[in-house]
Enzyme design. Structure first.
Site, mmCIF file in Angstrom:
data_model
loop_
_atom_site.group_PDB
_atom_site.id
_atom_site.type_symbol
_atom_site.label_atom_id
_atom_site.label_comp_id
_atom_site.label_asym_id
_atom_site.label_seq_id
_atom_site.Cartn_x
_atom_site.Cartn_y
_atom_site.Cartn_z
ATOM 1 N N SER A 150 0.822 -1.202 0.000
ATOM 2 C CA SER A 150 0.000 0.000 0.000
ATOM 3 C C SER A 150 0.864 1.265 0.000
ATOM 4 C CB SER A 150 -0.938 0.008 1.218
ATOM 5 O OG SER A 150 -1.463 1.280 1.475
ATOM 6 N N TYR A 163 -2.119 0.784 11.026
ATOM 7 C CA TYR A 163 -2.022 0.218 9.679
ATOM 8 C C TYR A 163 -0.808 0.775 8.938
ATOM 9 C CZ TYR A 163 -3.498 -0.756 4.828
ATOM 10 O OH TYR A 163 -3.562 -1.162 3.519
#
Length: 266
Positions: A150, A163
């Site tokens: 990501s 995260y």
């Protein structure tokens, strides 16, 4: 069909990016095992994959699809699953660490349990899978390890600090392991999608709608606004980058973190 004879193991393979990558690798001739926590979802995905056209001649057996119910945070289960998958479809030479989970929370309200869960799923799971697969790659003298990290592994985002920390850790793991394996004919890379049209992003859209009262269209536009192309990334665009990194001709690509994000990160 440059990946004939190879076996790809894909975590989080029953939907979204993982399923798109399974299609792309099957199209290149690789056998594929998709792993995930829900058996019914895996079975449905496997049915779709087995019907997907792969360009094989009618009399040539096509690549095989296997499934594996697996929680990547369970180290013993990971090692057992990897061994079983290798017995069924051959030694694993391609590993896609795609399983992930994103749960938003302001930092001040991030519990230690939330923090640990984000690390376990997004970072430690990749550690377990890589350790389990690596001996097979070393024995074969060839391998591709790709971590779906990501753009959260390359920059910060508000309200998802756990995260983001886990994905930054995954990028760091990618770089370190690439150096360790540089002379072993095994490459290690990270693919870093921006906001991608998956169920995780649908959950984010629902969260924005609930907390702000915006419409679905407005919430989607808010997430797409950070992409200079003004759109959500498509899963096929991520899968294309993954498939390219798996190619034998991509052997000089290692230790890289490739953003698939419409220019969001440069």
């Amino acid at each position: 069909m440059t990946l004939i004879g190879h076996h790809a193991f894909i975590t989080g393979g029953s939907r979204g990016i993982g399923l798109a990558c399974a299609r792309a690798l099957l199209a290149q001739g690789a056998n594929v095992t998709i792993a995930g926590r829900d058996a019914a979802s895996l079975d449905r995905a496997a049915e779709v994959l087995r019907e997907y056209p792969r360009g094989q001649a009618p009399d040539v057996p096509g690549p095989q699809v296997g499934t594996c119910v697996l929680d990547v945070t369970d180290e013993a289960a990971v090692h057992a699953a990897i061994a079983t998958a290798a017995q069924q479809l051959g030694p694993i030479t391609i590993l896609l660490n795609n399983a992930g989970q994103a749960q938003p929370a302001p930092f001040a309200k991030t519990s230690s349990q939330h923090w640990q869960r984000m690390l376990d799923v997004n970072l430690t799971g990749a550690f377990h899978c890589t350790q389990a697969v690596l001996p097979q790659m070393l024995e074969k003298g060839w391998g591709r390890i790709i971590n779906i990290a990501s753009t959260a592994g390359l920059k910060g985002y508000k309200y998802v600090s756990a995260y983001v920390a886990a994905k930054h850790g995954l990028v760091g793991l990618t770089k370190s392991l690439a150096l360790e394996l540089a002379t072993k004919n095994i490459t290690v890379n990270a693919v870093c999608p921006g906001y991608t049209d998956t169920e995780i992003v649908q959950d984010a859209i629902a969260n924005i709608m609930q907390k702000t009262g915006r419409s679905e269209e407005q919430a989607r536009a808010e997430l797409a606004a950070g992409n200079p192309q003004q759109k959500l990334v498509q899963v096929e665009e991520v899968a294309n980058a993954v498939a390219w990194l798996c190619q034998p001709a991509s052997g000089a690509m290692t230790g890289q973190s490739i953003a698939v994000a419409g220019g969001e990160v440069m």
